[in-house]
Write an enzyme that holds these catalytic residues in place. Structure first.
Site, PDB file in Angstrom:
ATOM      1  N   TYR A  62      -2.685  -1.299  10.086  1.00 15.55           N
ATOM      2  CA  TYR A  62      -2.598  -1.439   8.627  1.00 15.55           C
ATOM      3  C   TYR A  62      -1.248  -0.944   8.112  1.00 15.55           C
ATOM      4  O   TYR A  62      -0.574  -1.639   7.341  1.00 15.55           O
ATOM      5  CB  TYR A  62      -3.731  -0.655   7.980  1.00 15.55           C
ATOM      6  N   SER A  98       0.859  -1.189   0.000  1.00 11.82           N
ATOM      7  CA  SER A  98       0.000   0.000   0.000  1.00 11.82           C
ATOM      8  C   SER A  98       0.888   1.229   0.000  1.00 11.82           C
ATOM      9  O   SER A  98       2.049   1.175   0.431  1.00 11.82           O
ATOM     10  CB  SER A  98      -0.881   0.000   1.248  1.00 11.82           C
TER      11      SER A  98
END
Length: 253
Positions: free
Chosen positions: A157, A144
């Protein structure tokens, strides 16, 4: 022009929805045989049904990437069904709940790490022995943009995706001389169910992200999938250990 995955077998984890489903669709359009896995059997079956007209050779099975045995079975059974793996997309991942780091529930924090980091590692452990034996193979792990920067409220995350980038860079060094490449796909905010979930929990988030992005919008799953296909194909044969950012210019600021 010859399709990029003609005569090749591609594995995608997290293929039931979102970016994973889009990668599977894009790979099928480039001639791939497919092995698909996801923890959601119903969503996975819907993906498989949607791809049957464009993919003649397709195998799918429910798979929890937290369990090494389930990934090993997916790889072994998939290769028996459609052929040895050429390209692998270690895509399965979860976001976790937005929360201040000091308030984060430990069980949920662990779950995010287990799915995102251990899941990617388990995938590597399942596919690398065969690739090393064949002296060829390409792996793309979905990280990401949050694996390269911080994001307030998304500590689990971001930690997990930083871990994926580190895993990719380290593994790339270990297997480069063996004819195997591994890279990280680093999408920025993308129009998925995951973004919808966060936007529901943080009112105004979607609008703020669009304002903050130089492109004035979030990305689409197809834009991410197009980059993933290139990264996993023979069009990128001298690229390894690289985190490829697909974010509309957000990290360039």
């Amino acid at each position: 022009m010859k399709p990029m995955f003609e005569g090749k077998t591609v594995l995608v984890t997290g293929a039931a929805t979102g970016i994973g489903r889009a990668i599977a669709r894009a790979a099928a359009s480039e001639g791939a045989s497919l092995v698909l896995g996801d923890i959601d059997p119903q969503g996975l079956a819907r993906t498989a049904d949607a791809l049957r007209s464009s993919c003649k050779n397709l195998y799918f099975a429910a798979c929890d990437v937290r369990q090494q045995s389930e990934l090993d079975a997916l790889v072994q059974d998939g290769e028996k069904a459609v052929g040895p793996l050429n390209t692998v997309y270690a895509n399965a991942g979860i976001l976790g709940s937005p929360c201040d780091v000091w308030r984060y529930d430990e069980n949920e924090f662990r779950t995010v790490l287990e799915v995102n980091v251990l899941g990617a590692w388990h995938t590597l452990k399942a596919v690398l022995p065969g690739m090393i034996e064949r002296k060829s193979g390409t792996i793309v792990a979905t990280a990401s943009a949050g694996g390269l920067i911080g994001a307030a409220g998304l500590s689990a995350y971001c930690v997990s995706k930083h871990g994926v980038v580190g895993l990719v860079r380290t593994t790339a060094l270990e297997v480069a001389a063996l004819g195997i490449r591994i890279n990280a796909l680093c999408p920025g905010m993308t129009d998925t169910a995951m973004l919808d979930k966060v936007a529901t929990e943080i009112p105004g988030l979607r609008e703020a992200l669009m304002t903050m992005n130089p492109s004035g919008r979030v990305g689409t799953v197809d834009e991410v999938a197009n980059a993933a296909v290139w990264l996993g194909s023979d069009k990128s044969t001298f690229v390894t250990g690289h985190p490829l950012v697909i974010d509309g210019g957000f990290l360039a600021q």
